[in-house]
Design an enzyme around this catalytic site. Structure first.
Site, short mmCIF file in Angstrom:
data_model
loop_
_atom_site.label_atom_id
_atom_site.label_comp_id
_atom_site.label_asym_id
_atom_site.label_seq_id
_atom_site.Cartn_x
_atom_site.Cartn_y
_atom_site.Cartn_z
N ALA A 36 86.87 0.94 56.19
CA ALA A 36 88.14 0.40 55.83
C ALA A 36 88.02 -1.30 55.72
CB ALA A 36 89.29 0.61 56.52
N GLN A 82 89.14 -3.71 57.32
CA GLN A 82 89.13 -4.17 59.03
C GLN A 82 88.24 -3.45 59.75
OE1 GLN A 82 89.85 -6.96 60.62
NE2 GLN A 82 90.71 -7.99 58.58
N SER A 83 87.13 -2.62 59.06
CA SER A 83 86.28 -2.00 59.84
C SER A 83 85.54 -2.37 61.19
CB SER A 83 85.19 -1.17 58.86
OG SER A 83 84.24 -0.54 59.74
N ASN A 84 85.79 -1.95 62.31
CA ASN A 84 84.84 -2.42 63.42
C ASN A 84 83.41 -1.84 63.40
OD1 ASN A 84 87.30 -3.52 64.99
ND2 ASN A 84 87.70 -1.44 65.08
N VAL A 107 81.80 -1.41 60.45
CA VAL A 107 80.84 -2.40 59.64
C VAL A 107 80.74 -3.65 60.37
CG1 VAL A 107 81.08 -3.82 57.44
CG2 VAL A 107 81.59 -1.36 57.51
#
Ligand SMILES: *Cc1c(COP(=O)(O)O)cnc(C)c1O
Length: 347
Positions: free
Chosen positions: A87, A89-91, A93
């Site tokens: 997504a 705000q992917s942690n 990534v």
């Protein structure tokens, strides 16, 4: 070449992970600490926190444990770049981007516009800001596609252009990534032993399933029977149970001879999802404010905040009993708080 400097040799306390390639990315063991003031304010003694927000890489979080195995597999495959997805705000990534920098690989990420009606700064601050700081190349997708399929297609294009991409699924959740939480299971068992804990429950937020699947597989292989409760941040209970079970079975098959057959070991509560992924409820925000003000600990509103809201809800319903140790696993993610400032109306 340089990457061999990071190969872990000293870990694998109990030996089930010895045969897997692993690179050192993670500060570990992460602390297992008491939360005395939160316990007091909830009138439930013996609440503990496992600080997997303190894994060290680029502000930490649970994906770093998975990446120790995933990035090692990428290096073994001769990759020169990583392709992954999440997504906006992917942690996952953000941590993959940082791990790629540390190992000298490029990182290409597909970000899904999964969460509706966000503030303007949602696509520039928090994790996205850090992705850019790490030099990640980014493309966006609308909500609702099969994002792993999209990322595999993109990896294929890079391959045709002569690159050596390595695809890491969303959340790093396959049986290689889940080994990171087998490692955490080993670590927790040792810490519980050293610190004299005998937990009745372990609770945390569950999303792409690798964390819960790895813990369940690890406990299964190591003969630990503490119940593991995932608070769903997205999927309905039955879907999440099926997904966690499928991955836990595959992970268990990698690390032990005894098949994992008891689906009843997968415990999921979906009462704290609210309207959907990435959309906090009042209980999420209250949980986040409470632990901040009682313990000075930062959660996020997408995962850990919902996980703690679940823990608080279970306490209030009397489901965790009046005593005995309860361990909340802090899976990280506070960087995304900056994308959710508008949600804290009381501040
Ligand atoms: C990804 C994530 C989770 C969920 O872990 P899964 O292995 O995807 O189930 C929980 N908390 C945070 C902060 C995360 O980034």
């Amino acid at each position: 070449m340089l990457a061999s400097l990071f190969i872990r040799k000293e870990r694998n306390i109990l030996g089930v992970l010895e045969k897997f390639s692993r690179v050192a990315l993670c500060h570990q063991p992460t602390p297992l600490e008491r939360m005395p003031r939160l316990s007091k304010s909830l009138n439930r003694p013996n609440l503990w926190i496992k600080r997997d927000d303190c894994t060290g890489l680029a502000t930490g979080g649970n994906k770093t444990r998975k990446l120790e195995f995933l990035m090692a597999a990428a290096l073994d495959a001769g990759a020169d770049m990583i392709v992954t997805q999440g997504a906006i705000q992917s942690n996952h990534v953000r941590q993959t981007a940082a791990a790629s920098c540390k190992l000298g690989l490029e990182c290409h990420a597909l970000l899904e516009r999964r969460v509706p009606d966000r503030d303007e700064n949602y696509e520039t601050t928090g994790n996205v800001f850090l992705d850019n700081l790490f030099g990640t190349s980014i493309e966006y997708r609308p909500a609702g596609l099969d994002m792993n399929e999209e990322a595999i297609k993109v990896a294929e294009k890079f391959k045709q252009a002569g690159r050596k991409p390595y695809f890491i699924p969303g959340g790093g959740s396959n049986e290689i990534g889940a080994l990171g939480y087998v490692a955490c299971a080993e670590e927790l068992i040792q810490q519980m032993d050293e610190q004299g804990l005998n937990p009745k429950w372990i609770v945390f937020g569950t999303g792409s399933t690798g964390t819960q699947a790895g813990l369940v597989a690890g406990f299964h292989a190591l003969g630990c029977n503490v119940p593991i409760m995932g608070i769903s941040v997205r999927k309905p209970q039955q879907v999440q149970i099926d997904n966690v079970f499928a991955l836990a079975q595959k992970t268990a098959a990698l690390i032990c001879d005894k098949p994992l057959t008891d689906k009843g070991k997968i415990l999921v509560d979906d009462n704290y999802v609210g309207p959907g992924y990435g959309i906090p409820t009042n209980a999420t925000i209250e949980a986040c404010e409470l632990i901040a003000r009682q313990e000075g600990i930062l959660l996020d509103l997408v995962y850990a905040g919902k996980g703690l809201a679940g823990l608080i809800g279970l306490i209030k319903q009397g489901k965790l009993g009046d005593d005995g140790d309860v361990v909340f696993i802090h899976t990280g993610g506070s960087v995304s708080l900056f994308a959710y400032e508008d949600q804290f109306k009381s501040i």
